[in-house]
Scaffold this motif. Structure first.
Motif, PDB file in Angstrom:
ATOM      1  N   SER A   5       0.814  -1.327  -0.049  1.00 13.03           N
ATOM      2  CA  SER A   5       0.026   0.099   0.035  1.00 13.03           C
ATOM      3  C   SER A   5       0.917   1.083   0.046  1.00 13.03           C
ATOM      4  CB  SER A   5      -0.927  -0.021   1.373  1.00 13.03           C
ATOM      5  OG  SER A   5      -1.724   1.035   1.136  1.00 13.03           O
ATOM      6  N   THR A  41      -2.643   4.527   0.794  1.00 11.34           N
ATOM      7  CA  THR A  41      -2.731   4.803   2.203  1.00 11.34           C
ATOM      8  C   THR A  41      -2.430   6.367   2.102  1.00 11.34           C
ATOM      9  OG1 THR A  41      -2.020   2.852   3.249  1.00 11.34           O
ATOM     10  CG2 THR A  41      -1.525   4.781   4.465  1.00 11.34           C
ATOM     11  N   ASN A  68      -6.642   2.670   2.514  1.00 10.96           N
ATOM     12  CA  ASN A  68      -6.348   2.738   4.055  1.00 10.96           C
ATOM     13  C   ASN A  68      -6.215   4.290   4.522  1.00 10.96           C
ATOM     14  OD1 ASN A  68      -5.243   1.903   6.595  1.00 10.96           O
ATOM     15  ND2 ASN A  68      -3.360   2.353   5.783  1.00 10.96           N
ATOM     16  N   GLU A  70      -5.177   6.414   7.666  1.00 12.81           N
ATOM     17  CA  GLU A  70      -4.326   6.269   8.923  1.00 12.81           C
ATOM     18  C   GLU A  70      -4.652   7.806   9.664  1.00 12.81           C
ATOM     19  OE1 GLU A  70      -0.480   5.406   8.690  1.00 12.81           O
ATOM     20  OE2 GLU A  70      -0.890   3.466   7.865  1.00 12.81           O
ATOM     21  N   GLN A  88     -10.092   0.150   5.000  1.00 13.92           N
ATOM     22  CA  GLN A  88      -9.216   0.020   6.095  1.00 13.92           C
ATOM     23  C   GLN A  88      -9.223   1.232   6.812  1.00 13.92           C
ATOM     24  OE1 GLN A  88      -5.792  -2.943   6.954  1.00 13.92           O
ATOM     25  NE2 GLN A  88      -4.771  -1.180   6.387  1.00 13.92           N
ATOM     26  N   THR A  90      -6.739   2.620   9.834  1.00 11.88           N
ATOM     27  CA  THR A  90      -5.398   2.301  10.928  1.00 11.88           C
ATOM     28  C   THR A  90      -5.465   3.528  11.994  1.00 11.88           C
ATOM     29  OG1 THR A  90      -4.212   1.201   9.122  1.00 11.88           O
ATOM     30  CG2 THR A  90      -3.010   1.881  11.116  1.00 11.88           C
ATOM     31  N   SER A 211       2.742  -0.782   4.174  1.00  9.42           N
ATOM     32  CA  SER A 211       2.517   0.616   3.739  1.00  9.42           C
ATOM     33  C   SER A 211       3.747   1.455   3.688  1.00  9.42           C
ATOM     34  CB  SER A 211       1.366   1.402   4.592  1.00  9.42           C
ATOM     35  OG  SER A 211       1.484   1.181   5.943  1.00  9.42           O
TER      36      SER A 211
END
Ligand SMILES: CC(=O)[C@@H](O)[C@H](O)COP(=O)(O)O
Ligand SMILES: NCC(=O)COP(=O)(O)O
Length: 237
Positions: A5, A41, A68, A70, A88, A90, A211
């Motif tokens: 990622s 990400t 993703n 974060e 996702q 994080t 990532s």
């Protein structure tokens, strides 16, 4: 198989440097996917120093691979993730003034808080991952929170590997085995690079995803994004 990622924070850093839209973050993300990346990400920080909340909103409908997001679960971040619904989320215990992420969660001390936040995301179909140091008790604490995955914070590995320490990945190997036995998925990230990724991959079992951003974008300055991504994919096979 370990997925790559690509964290595109630093593309947004360059874009923001002159207040315009060059390089275009959305176009870069689409190209990065076409070069073979298996995920994108972003880490929108409260000061929006690089990725903006608007970037996350605009990226979601465009991406074909896993998205993703974060960040620290402050309310505005939770609201963004619930709106965007990435594949996702994080969770990272960032101090607002930190120059970058510099610690994993204390999953024992913050167990109840993490349980609450994680269940909200899971109830909305969003896979959860929490950023942790490679410490046995933190992995065991992570399992107590109900998270789907952990993300092993790999800065200490990168530093020790750079010093030539052949045991640089030892704690990560051990923690990955514990996490797997506890039914946790395993991601990893922070300061991974073309220099250290092969060693890390060989030493750490059950690795679902890495990532990578800062080093990858820096390496791409010399080799280009496509060639750099292809090199990572080959090293992760
Ligand atoms: C959690 C993590 O390790 C990455 O998201 C890292 O924090 C990148 O953030 P910056 O690009 O702001 O350094
Ligand atoms: N979760 C790690 C990440 O997204 C990228 O970290 P880095 O490669 O920019 O250090």
């Amino acid at each position: 198989m370990t997925k790559l990622s690509v964290n595109i924070n630093k593309i947004a850093t360059l874009r923001n440097a002159r207040g315009g839209d060059v390089p275009n973050v959305l176009e870069a993300a689409k190209n990065i996917e076409s070069f073979g990346a298996e995920g994108i990400t972003v880490h929108p920080r409260p000061d929006e120093r690089h990725i903006r909340y608007a970037d996350a909103r605009e990226l979601k409908p465009l991406l074909k691979t896993e998205f993703n997001i974060e960040g620290k679960p402050i309310q505005q971040f939770i609201d963004l993730v619930m709106e965007v619904k990435p594949a996702q989320v994080t969770l990272v215990p960032d101090a607002e003034e930190a120059i970058t992420s510099n610690a994993g969660w204390d999953t024992v001390k913050h167990r109840d808080y993490l349980k609450e936040v994680i269940s909200e995301f899971k109830n909305n179909g969003i896979r959860t991952s929490i950023f942790v140091d490679p410490v046995k008790e933190m992995i065991e604490g992570a399992a107590e929170t109900g998270t789907d995955r952990i993300e092993l914070y790999t800065e200490s590995f990168a530093v020790d590997y750079e010093k030539g320490d052949t045991n640089a990945a030892k704690s990560y190997t051990e923690c990955a085995e514990i996490a797997n036995q506890l039914g946790l998925g395993i991601n990893a990230g922070h300061d991974l690079s073309l220099k250290n990724i092969r060693f890390f991959k060989e030493k750490v079992p059950h690795l679902d995803e890495v990532s990578i951003g800062h080093a990858l974008i820096s390496e791409a300055l010399y080799m280009g994004l496509e060639k750099t991504i292809q090199k990572y994919l080959k090293l992760l096979k």
